[in-house]
Design a protein around this motif. Structure first.
Motif, PDB file in Angstrom:
ATOM      1  N   ASP A 406       0.888  -1.166   0.000  1.00  0.00           N
ATOM      2  CA  ASP A 406       0.000   0.000   0.000  1.00  0.00           C
ATOM      3  C   ASP A 406       0.922   1.210   0.000  1.00  0.00           C
ATOM      4  O   ASP A 406       1.555   1.515   1.009  1.00  0.00           O
ATOM      5  N   THR A 407       1.040   1.845  -1.157  1.00  0.00           N
ATOM      6  CA  THR A 407       2.054   2.884  -1.325  1.00  0.00           C
ATOM      7  C   THR A 407       1.440   4.268  -1.193  1.00  0.00           C
ATOM      8  O   THR A 407       0.632   4.670  -2.016  1.00  0.00           O
ATOM      9  N   TRP A 409       1.906   8.249  -1.381  1.00  0.00           N
ATOM     10  CA  TRP A 409       2.756   9.341  -1.862  1.00  0.00           C
ATOM     11  C   TRP A 409       1.908  10.361  -2.594  1.00  0.00           C
ATOM     12  O   TRP A 409       0.683  10.284  -2.553  1.00  0.00           O
ATOM     13  N   GLN A 410       2.538  11.335  -3.237  1.00  0.00           N
ATOM     14  CA  GLN A 410       1.826  12.450  -3.872  1.00  0.00           C
ATOM     15  C   GLN A 410       2.589  12.934  -5.097  1.00  0.00           C
ATOM     16  O   GLN A 410       3.780  12.671  -5.233  1.00  0.00           O
ATOM     17  N   THR A 411       1.894  13.690  -5.937  1.00  0.00           N
ATOM     18  CA  THR A 411       2.544  14.313  -7.091  1.00  0.00           C
ATOM     19  C   THR A 411       3.802  15.066  -6.634  1.00  0.00           C
ATOM     20  O   THR A 411       4.860  14.990  -7.273  1.00  0.00           O
ATOM     21  N   ASP A 499      -2.403  15.619   4.290  1.00  0.00           N
ATOM     22  CA  ASP A 499      -3.096  14.397   4.717  1.00  0.00           C
ATOM     23  C   ASP A 499      -3.110  14.263   6.234  1.00  0.00           C
ATOM     24  O   ASP A 499      -2.181  14.699   6.914  1.00  0.00           O
ATOM     25  N   ARG A 514      -7.385  13.484   3.101  1.00  0.00           N
ATOM     26  CA  ARG A 514      -6.983  14.888   3.113  1.00  0.00           C
ATOM     27  C   ARG A 514      -7.629  15.641   4.267  1.00  0.00           C
ATOM     28  O   ARG A 514      -8.784  15.399   4.607  1.00  0.00           O
ATOM     29  N   ARG A 525      -7.193  13.666  -8.150  1.00  0.00           N
ATOM     30  CA  ARG A 525      -7.174  14.723  -7.151  1.00  0.00           C
ATOM     31  C   ARG A 525      -7.878  15.956  -7.692  1.00  0.00           C
ATOM     32  O   ARG A 525      -7.530  16.451  -8.750  1.00  0.00           O
TER      33      ARG A 525
HETATM   34  C1  WT7 Z   1      -3.026  12.134  -2.485  1.00  0.00           C
HETATM   35  C2  WT7 Z   1      -2.030  12.464  -3.557  1.00  0.00           C
HETATM   36  C3  WT7 Z   1       0.507   9.066  -5.349  1.00  0.00           C
HETATM   37  C4  WT7 Z   1       0.109   8.941  -6.724  1.00  0.00           C
HETATM   38  C5  WT7 Z   1      -1.352   9.027  -6.988  1.00  0.00           C
HETATM   39  C6  WT7 Z   1      -2.042  10.194  -6.344  1.00  0.00           C
HETATM   40  C7  WT7 Z   1      -3.847  10.186  -1.503  1.00  0.00           C
HETATM   41  C8  WT7 Z   1      -2.162   8.505  -2.335  1.00  0.00           C
HETATM   42  C9  WT7 Z   1      -2.440   6.878  -0.929  1.00  0.00           C
HETATM   43  C10 WT7 Z   1      -2.451   5.706  -0.123  1.00  0.00           C
HETATM   44  C11 WT7 Z   1      -4.057   6.714   1.241  1.00  0.00           C
HETATM   45  C12 WT7 Z   1      -3.299   7.934  -0.562  1.00  0.00           C
HETATM   46  C13 WT7 Z   1      -3.389  11.132  -0.410  1.00  0.00           C
HETATM   47  C14 WT7 Z   1      -2.394  12.022  -1.124  1.00  0.00           C
HETATM   48  N1  WT7 Z   1      -3.115   8.917  -1.464  1.00  0.00           N
HETATM   49  N2  WT7 Z   1      -1.760   7.273  -2.027  1.00  0.00           N
HETATM   50  N3  WT7 Z   1      -1.675   4.654  -0.407  1.00  0.00           N
HETATM   51  N4  WT7 Z   1      -3.272   5.668   0.956  1.00  0.00           N
HETATM   52  N5  WT7 Z   1      -4.103   7.851   0.510  1.00  0.00           N
HETATM   53  O1  WT7 Z   1      -1.273  11.347  -6.392  1.00  0.00           O
HETATM   54  O2  WT7 Z   1      -2.937  13.012  -7.192  1.00  0.00           O
HETATM   55  O3  WT7 Z   1      -0.845  13.726  -6.022  1.00  0.00           O
HETATM   56  O4  WT7 Z   1      -2.713  12.605  -4.770  1.00  0.00           O
HETATM   57  O5  WT7 Z   1      -3.594  10.857  -2.742  1.00  0.00           O
HETATM   58  O6  WT7 Z   1      -4.475  11.871   0.041  1.00  0.00           O
HETATM   59  O7  WT7 Z   1      -2.219  13.274  -0.524  1.00  0.00           O
HETATM   60  P1  WT7 Z   1      -1.924  12.741  -6.149  1.00  0.00           P
END
Ligand code: WT7
Length: 645
Positions: A406-407, A409-411, A499, A514, A525
């Motif tokens: 369960d990875t 991360w974020q953009t 988060d 979030r 997002r």
């Molecule tokens: C947001 C980032 C990471 C690439 C896809 C989304 C949520 C992401 C998880 C996870 C719970 C997660 C967070 C984060 N998120 N991965 N494994 N468990 N929440 O990228 O569009 O930048 O969104 O996605 O809320 O802040 P993103």
């Protein structure tokens, strides 16, 4: 080691090793990240590993180093892995022939297309907008940009002309690479025609390069629009088969990727060449426990960061085989993923909880006759995974034999920060678990004070990171102050993720979602303010407020409260009109699932909308709304409760 990506000396092989490496990485981050960076091809070694402060913010890695990421993704594999598939492409149509690009073939195409870019006037540092479907040419396009040092800005195919126009303007892009159209499930998406709409009135774009995919009739404007195929033929006739990679500074921008925040305007997250390369490679190899020869299938679209990092740059820099899929999981039927896994003997499947939940609703029929025994590792990304989906994935896809990662991360983070390592560190359903080496999370309260008191063994707070890592965003394009205020100003000396999270007694993290006004709809997002702006553009709309609510498949759905001036019309039709406006302003991905017409919104005396109340009502929690005494007019709440849908 330098020119051979067949083994990864920095791959972690046991939980004990993880603990040791983690400890070293936080005690001496610079030595740690230098030791990883040794294993890449540099035109010149760096002078200084890290220079940072979170106040400006400044976050510079491998300063003085010179490199080109495409030499690491392509050239260095040629001698020993030239004939290994780099990209396996599966078309939207199960009957269309697949395409396989070996490292040699991909290298040649990238070099040739880099020459096409040069022939069309693209120079180092120029911003190139890429708006294409999921075809190998999309990977070729971005790698060709990287080869010559142009900065790519990929826009997901679901965004509207208006969104593209905003992003073209923000990045001052003079070049676009697109397709006539894209196939996605049963639909043909007219990409070029959307680009044409985005370009009405645009004076900065000089060239549009168009690849033929759907052969949809399109307009081609003389002097501006050129066909990809003609340009490539020309380069082939020139006899060009390779091209030297342009020397880049470690800190030169590699790409811009727009993402939503709590304001109405998406921001261009900027990643830099060296740090992004090192971190995506390091995480790819470790998180998936990638073994040479394995087939890695990440189902994301390259329009999002997941595709950038774990379809293109991470896998290719590791000499891996990356499977790229043009279509959708449920077309022509819900067995599509399993058919692909069986057909190519996929070893690693990396997808989103929303896709898993959607496939769950089709039952077990789609698995019939599909051999999934090649699978070794399963991954999820993009949103919290509910336990039901986790177990379904584990039992029916992994047959209880594949570790699930369960990875989180974020953009902005470039690569995964908190995750278990497949088969190496423990997993816990619904929990992202432990930080990657080099990542130092911290949970804080509203004031930025570290949470030190656990409730029932669990710490709860806002998730921040207290030390940089190589692929933390460098800036938001054209507006560094915005980067500071968005991520580094909420809490002093911390990167704030937006988060909320829990931490258990083992130090495992669970990301709860979030805490700002950002929604996560099917892993996409979307900022509530953006949707509100779009709704407010609609004639007759006086004011609106958008919140998220739990949605069985999408994770979150979009709930809009709208004050509309003319209530004697047909409400249903007005709803549809508003959806049209949102589609036009942002794209179909931002369409509200529910629209409730109201006469007023719950506001404090200072005029601030109390979203907490609106969220509760949207969630169907009508009774327990908490304190409403600070409201200017508590009466509106009753009306909203009664009209809840
Ligand atoms: C947001 C980032 C990471 C690439 C896809 C989304 C949520 C992401 C998880 C996870 C719970 C997660 C967070 C984060 N998120 N991965 N494994 N468990 N929440 O990228 O569009 O930048 O969104 O996605 O809320 O802040 P993103």
């Amino acid at each position: 080691m330098k020119n051979c990506a067949m083994s990864y000396p920095y791959q972690i092989n046991s939980f004990e090793e993880y603990q040791k490496v983690y400890k070293e990485s936080v005690e001496n981050p610079e030595a740690f990240w230098a030791s990883v960076a040794e294993h890449f091809v540099w035109k010149k070694k760096w002078d200084k590993v890290l220079d940072w402060n979170f106040t400006e913010p400044k976050n510079e890695w491998y300063k003085g180093g010179k490199l080109n990421i495409t030499e690491n993704c392509l050239d260095r594999h040629l001698a020993e892995r030239g004939n290994v598939p780099a990209i396996i492409w599966e078309s939207n149509d199960p009957n269309e022939k697949q395409r396989i690009l070996t490292y040699s073939m991909l290298h040649k195409r990238v070099c040739q297309f880099a020459q096409v870019l040069i022939n069309n006037g693209v120079q180092k540092g120029d911003r190139v907008c890429v708006y294409m479907g999921m075809i190998p040419e999309l990977a070729i396009a971005i790698l060709a940009c990287a080869r010559i040092g142009a900065i790519h800005s990929v826009i997901f195919g679901g965004f509207s002309a208006q969104s593209i126009a905003d992003r073209l303007y923000d990045a001052q892009s003079e070049f676009i690479i697109t397709c006539d159209g894209a196939f996605r499930g049963g639909k043909d998406i007219p990409l070029k025609s959307v680009i044409d709409d985005a370009l009405i009135g645009n004076r900065t774009v000089k060239k549009v390069i168009v690849y033929t995919r759907t052969r949809t009739p399109i307009s081609m404007i003389k002097g501006r629009d050129v066909w990809w195929e003609d340009e490539m033929r020309h380069v082939e006739e020139m006899g060009i088969k390779e091209m030297d990679a342009v020397e880049m500074d470690a800190e030169d921008p590699l790409f811009i990727l727009y993402t939503s925040g709590s304001t109405g305007k998406p921001k261009g997250v900027v990643h830099a060449c060296a740090g992004y390369m090192v971190y995506t490679n390091y995480t790819f190899v470790n998180i998936f426990n990638y073994q040479p020869g394995q087939i890695h299938f990440c189902t994301a679209d390259i329009g999002w960061i997941t595709g950038h990092s774990y379809i293109v740059y991470g896998p290719l820099s590791a000499g891996a085989t990356s499977l790229m899929f043009e279509g959708v999981p449920t077309w022509p039927d819900a067995g599509r993923f399993w058919e692909i896994v069986d057909k190519y003997k996929v070893n690693i499947l990396y997808t989103a909880p929303t896709a898993i939940r959607s496939l769950m609703s089709y039952g077990l029929g789609p698995f019939q006759g599909k051999d999934l025994s090649s699978l070794k590792v399963l991954g999820t990304v993009g949103e919290p995974i509910n336990e039901e989906a986790w177990h379904w994935y584990n039992e029916n896809v992994g047959k209880k034999k594949c570790p699930i990662i369960d990875t989180w991360w974020q953009t902005e983070t470039g690569g995964c920060l908190i995750t278990n390592l497949a088969g190496i560190t423990p997993s816990k359903p619904g929990w992202a678990t432990l930080p990657m080496p080099g990542i130092q999370p911290i949970l804080v309260d509203e004031k930025g004070v570290e949470i030190t008191e656990a409730e029932d063994g669990v710490f709860k707070g806002n998730l921040c990171i207290k030390f940089p890592w190589p692929s933390l965003l460098r800036t938001t394009y054209g507006d560094h102050e915005r980067c500071r205020t968005n991520y580094f100003a909420t809490y002093e000396n911390l990167y704030f993720t937006g988060d909320g999270a829990l931490k258990d007694e083992n130090g495992f993290y669970r990301i709860t979602g979030r805490v700002d006004d950002v929604l996560n709809v099917s892993g996409h997002r979307i900022g509530t303010a953006e949707v509100e702006n779009a709704i407010n553009m609609h004639a007759g709309v006086i004011e609106s407020a958008v919140v998220g609510y739990p949605h069985d498949v999408k994770g979150q759905g979009i709930y809009a409260y709208v004050i509309y001036s003319n209530t004697h019309g047909d409400e249903e039709l007005t709803r549809k009109d508003i959806l049209q406006t949102v589609t036009r302003m942002i794209g179909p991905i931002a369409k509200p699932d529910k629209i409730q017409f109201v006469n007023g919104l719950p506001k404090t005396r200072s005029g601030k909308i109390m979203r907490r109340i609106l969220r509760k009502i949207a969630e169907g929690e009508i009774e327990n709304l908490g304190d409403t005494s600070t409201l200017l007019d508590p009466g509106v709440v009753e009306e909203i409760k009664n009209g809840h849908i």
